[in-house]
Design an enzyme around this catalytic site. Sequence first.
Site, PDB file in Angstrom:
ATOM      1  N   HIS A 303       0.891  -1.212   0.166  1.00  0.00           N
ATOM      2  CA  HIS A 303       0.042   0.189  -0.083  1.00  0.00           C
ATOM      3  C   HIS A 303       0.831   1.148  -0.036  1.00  0.00           C
ATOM      4  O   HIS A 303       0.615   2.265  -0.691  1.00  0.00           O
ATOM      5  CB  HIS A 303      -0.698  -0.054   1.349  1.00  0.00           C
ATOM      6  CG  HIS A 303      -1.768   1.176   1.530  1.00  0.00           C
ATOM      7  ND1 HIS A 303      -3.105   1.076   1.580  1.00  0.00           N
ATOM      8  CD2 HIS A 303      -1.601   2.512   1.710  1.00  0.00           C
ATOM      9  CE1 HIS A 303      -3.523   2.238   1.826  1.00  0.00           C
ATOM     10  NE2 HIS A 303      -2.523   3.205   1.950  1.00  0.00           N
ATOM     11  N   GLU A 304       1.737   1.391   0.761  1.00  0.00           N
ATOM     12  CA  GLU A 304       2.820   2.613   0.931  1.00  0.00           C
ATOM     13  C   GLU A 304       3.572   2.488  -0.066  1.00  0.00           C
ATOM     14  O   GLU A 304       3.601   3.821  -0.702  1.00  0.00           O
ATOM     15  CB  GLU A 304       3.505   2.439   2.035  1.00  0.00           C
ATOM     16  CG  GLU A 304       2.677   2.219   3.497  1.00  0.00           C
ATOM     17  CD  GLU A 304       1.737   3.490   3.510  1.00  0.00           C
ATOM     18  OE1 GLU A 304       2.443   4.843   3.321  1.00  0.00           O
ATOM     19  OE2 GLU A 304       0.625   3.434   4.114  1.00  0.00           O
ATOM     20  N   HIS A 307       2.101   4.684  -2.969  1.00  0.00           N
ATOM     21  CA  HIS A 307       1.716   6.029  -2.774  1.00  0.00           C
ATOM     22  C   HIS A 307       3.027   6.738  -3.489  1.00  0.00           C
ATOM     23  O   HIS A 307       3.155   8.078  -3.628  1.00  0.00           O
ATOM     24  CB  HIS A 307       1.954   6.416  -1.186  1.00  0.00           C
ATOM     25  CG  HIS A 307       0.544   6.170  -0.608  1.00  0.00           C
ATOM     26  ND1 HIS A 307      -0.699   6.513  -1.392  1.00  0.00           N
ATOM     27  CD2 HIS A 307       0.127   5.767   0.613  1.00  0.00           C
ATOM     28  CE1 HIS A 307      -1.708   6.139  -0.373  1.00  0.00           C
ATOM     29  NE2 HIS A 307      -1.327   5.807   0.575  1.00  0.00           N
ATOM     30  N   ASP A 318      -5.563   8.042  -1.298  1.00  0.00           N
ATOM     31  CA  ASP A 318      -6.469   7.416  -0.102  1.00  0.00           C
ATOM     32  C   ASP A 318      -7.917   7.924  -0.626  1.00  0.00           C
ATOM     33  O   ASP A 318      -8.257   8.710   0.079  1.00  0.00           O
ATOM     34  CB  ASP A 318      -5.923   7.255   1.197  1.00  0.00           C
ATOM     35  CG  ASP A 318      -4.737   6.823   1.441  1.00  0.00           C
ATOM     36  OD1 ASP A 318      -4.517   5.602   1.075  1.00  0.00           O
ATOM     37  OD2 ASP A 318      -3.753   7.396   1.942  1.00  0.00           O
TER      38      ASP A 318
END
Length: 352
Positions: A303-304, A307, A318
């Site tokens: 997920h990170e 970004h 998000d």
Amino acid sequence: MRFTALATAILPLACNVLALPAKTGEAPKLDVSLSQVDNTLIKAVVKNTGSEDITFVHLNFFRDKAPVKKVSLFRNATELPFQGIKQRFRTEGLTEDALTVLAPGESIEDEFDIAATSDLSEGGSITISTDGFVPIATGNKITGSVPYSSNELSIEVDAAQAASVASAVKPLDKRTKVASCSGTRSSALSTALKNTVSLANAAASAAQSGSSSRFQEYFKTTSSSVRSTVAARFRAVASEASSTSSGSTTYYCTDTYGYCSSNVLAYTLPAYNIIANCDIYYTYLSALTRTCHAQDQATTTLHEFTHAPGVYSPGTDDLGYGYDAATALSSSQALNNADTYALFANAVNLNC
């Protein structure tokens, strides 16, 4: 990726939108009214326009005191880079200070300076707006989400005034004393990175040529070009996670900038391609979950990585947090939503 994982650093939104049915009247929804207070100082009024109380998680949203992305800024229809933080938070065991309760018709206000998280020193015309899904909670656990949207606000920015606003996030002093990550945290992060490589590679294959129904479920299209784009991002994540001595990101196993809280698992500074884990990344998350749609260390790391624009540009936002919120997004939103990638990788791994 450079695996520095330091105690101090040296380098420069939820589930079930349908799980909260309205008994009568208006369906659950938050209306956001944006107005200009003074130059780049903006006020948001968030109002519950539904017919029931709403308890929502205000992390990554209005009322969050961290320099998170609350609005999108556009100049000549091009979105301006965001220079704050993007954080992933826990879905269970949320503390009360992460929650806001609004009765029907009730509202909250939040003032924030957009020049603190974006470079507006050029001045000129800026258009501001926001939309997405905010997590709702029952008993300190995320149980659904509600949509929110705002008006489109156009402002004229005074360049000199904007340039005088201090940046909310500054690169840390390179002379700061370094203390390397070691022990159980080093081992846990190394395992997470290996699992991330496996998850991302499998997800890339599934996105490129796997089940069209699964891809439709998460990304709301079966377009070959979108499938190729998603696969390319997953391959980029796998490549970044495969090396601890090279790459575009720097990954810390501890709270580099002091933005962790009792609810935050990890965060990314996209402007610097920096990722940092929080304490509960290690204590709350398992290495690799066996439950569909659940959080773990590997999908949090994945997920990170999405970004970070240095991994694959543009970096994700998000927009919908958790399975039901993520799968309620449009195709264009899903393509730009970090949790959609984490959830898709989890689904491929567990055959959800």
